[in-house]
Design a protein around this motif. Structure first.
Motif, mmCIF file in Angstrom:
data_model
loop_
_atom_site.group_PDB
_atom_site.id
_atom_site.type_symbol
_atom_site.label_atom_id
_atom_site.label_comp_id
_atom_site.label_asym_id
_atom_site.label_seq_id
_atom_site.Cartn_x
_atom_site.Cartn_y
_atom_site.Cartn_z
ATOM 1 N N ALA A 97 0.802 -1.218 0.000
ATOM 2 C CA ALA A 97 0.000 0.000 0.000
ATOM 3 C C ALA A 97 0.838 1.273 0.000
ATOM 4 O O ALA A 97 0.494 2.231 -0.673
ATOM 5 N N ALA A 98 1.912 1.314 0.731
ATOM 6 C CA ALA A 98 2.694 2.544 0.831
ATOM 7 C C ALA A 98 3.249 2.990 -0.508
ATOM 8 O O ALA A 98 3.492 4.163 -0.723
ATOM 9 N N SER A 99 3.401 2.083 -1.435
ATOM 10 C CA SER A 99 4.022 2.429 -2.702
ATOM 11 C C SER A 99 3.184 3.332 -3.574
ATOM 12 O O SER A 99 3.717 4.100 -4.349
ATOM 13 N N LEU A 100 1.879 3.234 -3.464
ATOM 14 C CA LEU A 100 1.037 3.983 -4.388
ATOM 15 C C LEU A 100 0.118 4.977 -3.716
ATOM 16 O O LEU A 100 -0.735 5.549 -4.359
ATOM 17 N N LEU A 101 0.287 5.201 -2.453
ATOM 18 C CA LEU A 101 -0.567 6.156 -1.776
ATOM 19 C C LEU A 101 -0.046 7.559 -2.054
ATOM 20 O O LEU A 101 0.404 8.279 -1.191
ATOM 21 N N ALA B 248 -1.717 5.335 -17.510
ATOM 22 C CA ALA B 248 -1.429 4.461 -18.642
ATOM 23 C C ALA B 248 -0.352 3.445 -18.271
ATOM 24 O O ALA B 248 -0.357 2.312 -18.737
ATOM 25 N N ARG B 249 0.568 3.875 -17.375
ATOM 26 C CA ARG B 249 1.710 3.013 -17.031
ATOM 27 C C ARG B 249 2.161 3.308 -15.608
ATOM 28 O O ARG B 249 2.207 4.464 -15.196
ATOM 29 N N VAL B 250 2.504 2.266 -14.866
ATOM 30 C CA VAL B 250 3.047 2.405 -13.519
ATOM 31 C C VAL B 250 4.329 1.588 -13.450
ATOM 32 O O VAL B 250 4.343 0.407 -13.771
ATOM 33 N N ASP B 251 5.415 2.234 -13.044
ATOM 34 C CA ASP B 251 6.743 1.632 -12.929
ATOM 35 C C ASP B 251 7.117 1.650 -11.450
ATOM 36 O O ASP B 251 7.272 2.714 -10.853
ATOM 37 N N VAL B 252 7.245 0.469 -10.842
ATOM 38 C CA VAL B 252 7.551 0.350 -9.418
ATOM 39 C C VAL B 252 8.995 -0.133 -9.284
ATOM 40 O O VAL B 252 9.370 -1.164 -9.849
ATOM 41 N N ARG B 253 9.804 0.602 -8.500
ATOM 42 C CA ARG B 253 11.210 0.239 -8.250
ATOM 43 C C ARG B 253 11.377 -0.186 -6.800
ATOM 44 O O ARG B 253 10.875 0.470 -5.891
ATOM 45 N N ARG B 254 12.126 -1.301 -6.600
ATOM 46 C CA ARG B 254 12.299 -1.879 -5.273
ATOM 47 C C ARG B 254 13.780 -1.995 -4.914
ATOM 48 O O ARG B 254 14.633 -2.079 -5.785
ATOM 49 N N SER B 255 14.027 -2.067 -3.603
ATOM 50 C CA SER B 255 15.379 -2.297 -3.104
ATOM 51 C C SER B 255 15.259 -2.830 -1.673
ATOM 52 O O SER B 255 14.467 -2.316 -0.884
ATOM 53 N N ASN B 256 16.056 -3.840 -1.350
ATOM 54 C CA ASN B 256 16.050 -4.434 -0.007
ATOM 55 C C ASN B 256 14.649 -4.838 0.451
ATOM 56 O O ASN B 256 14.287 -4.640 1.603
ATOM 57 N N GLY B 257 13.869 -5.381 -0.464
ATOM 58 C CA GLY B 257 12.537 -5.855 -0.132
ATOM 59 C C GLY B 257 11.488 -4.765 0.029
ATOM 60 O O GLY B 257 10.353 -5.053 0.391
ATOM 61 N N GLN B 258 11.862 -3.522 -0.194
ATOM 62 C CA GLN B 258 10.935 -2.409 -0.021
ATOM 63 C C GLN B 258 10.794 -1.628 -1.324
ATOM 64 O O GLN B 258 11.751 -1.492 -2.089
ATOM 65 N N ILE B 259 9.606 -1.100 -1.546
ATOM 66 C CA ILE B 259 9.398 -0.235 -2.712
ATOM 67 C C ILE B 259 10.046 1.111 -2.425
ATOM 68 O O ILE B 259 9.840 1.696 -1.359
ATOM 69 N N GLN B 260 10.851 1.585 -3.354
ATOM 70 C CA GLN B 260 11.579 2.840 -3.190
ATOM 71 C C GLN B 260 10.948 3.998 -3.969
ATOM 72 O O GLN B 260 10.987 5.129 -3.531
ATOM 73 N N ARG B 261 10.397 3.668 -5.141
ATOM 74 C CA ARG B 261 9.909 4.721 -6.033
ATOM 75 C C ARG B 261 8.808 4.163 -6.919
ATOM 76 O O ARG B 261 8.865 3.015 -7.356
ATOM 77 N N THR B 262 7.816 4.995 -7.193
ATOM 78 C CA THR B 262 6.730 4.635 -8.095
ATOM 79 C C THR B 262 6.550 5.778 -9.082
ATOM 80 O O THR B 262 6.377 6.926 -8.672
ATOM 81 N N LEU B 263 6.596 5.470 -10.354
ATOM 82 C CA LEU B 263 6.441 6.475 -11.406
ATOM 83 C C LEU B 263 5.189 6.134 -12.205
ATOM 84 O O LEU B 263 5.089 5.051 -12.782
ATOM 85 N N LEU B 264 4.243 7.058 -12.234
ATOM 86 C CA LEU B 264 3.000 6.880 -12.976
ATOM 87 C C LEU B 264 3.000 7.836 -14.157
ATOM 88 O O LEU B 264 3.331 9.014 -14.001
#
Length: 181
Positions: free
Chosen positions: A6-10, A67-83
């Motif tokens: 949830a934290a990634s896209l709020l 149209a597009r969502v790009d989710v970036r992760r590191s160490n098991g956690q989402i770091q960045r979300t680009l919509l």
């Protein structure tokens, strides 16, 4: 349906704070749903997790369309979300019952510094409270700071609604008639 934390896209949870209200607190405890035409995710967190085509994200009252969502992760956690989209559309109810709407060509949420950057004809509108428009709006959810910019020749525009909007001014008593003697 694909699910990510949830934290990634709020993204817009706190966008309305500059106008005096906060996002629906209970939304953070709701299930986050992601619907898209396609997804391409890997267990290798060095690779992005991509959702493309009519992406719809919901969590409680939060609704995001892109149209597009790009989710970036590191160490098991989402770091960045680009919509990205034409445009990205976001809507969420506030704790006070009002709604906030935001649109932009792109929304970039970086969790490490808790910052949302809306670019490309960005508009954040909270009816009855106010509105900000510009080519770039930066919101730091930790500090509550909002910065707007026009980028190049453009300008940032803000509108603030008066607190007494919709209230009628108090009626003044009619002047007493003067009678002659």
């Amino acid at each position: 349906m694909n699910r990510i934390p949830a934290a990634s896209l709020l993204l817009v949870a706190a966008l309305a704070v500059p106008f005096g209200a906060s996002a629906k607190t209970s939304d953070r405890n709701q299930t986050l749903g992601v619907d898209a035409d396609t997804s391409d995710c890997s267990t290798d967190e060095r690779a992005p997790c991509l959702f493309t085509g009519n992406v719809e994200i919901t969590q409680g009252t939060l609704e995001i369309k892109a149209a597009r969502v790009d989710v970036r992760r590191s160490n098991g956690q989402i770091q960045r979300t680009l919509l990205t989209g034409s445009p990205v559309r976001m809507r969420q109810q506030m704790d006070d019952g009002s709604w906030v709407d935001a649109t932009a060509a792109q929304a970039d949420y970086t969790l490490t510094n808790d910052t949302v950057v809306l670019t490309g004809n960005a508009v954040v509108n909270q009816p009855g409270q106010g509105k900000i428009e510009g080519q770039r709006i930066v919101y730091n959810m930790s500090t509550g700071r909002v910065q707007g910019g026009g980028e190049g020749q453009g300008r940032v525009r803000m509108q603030f609604q008066p607190r007494n909007q919709g209230q009628q001014p108090a009626q003044q008593p009619a002047p007493a008639a003067r009678g002659g003697r």
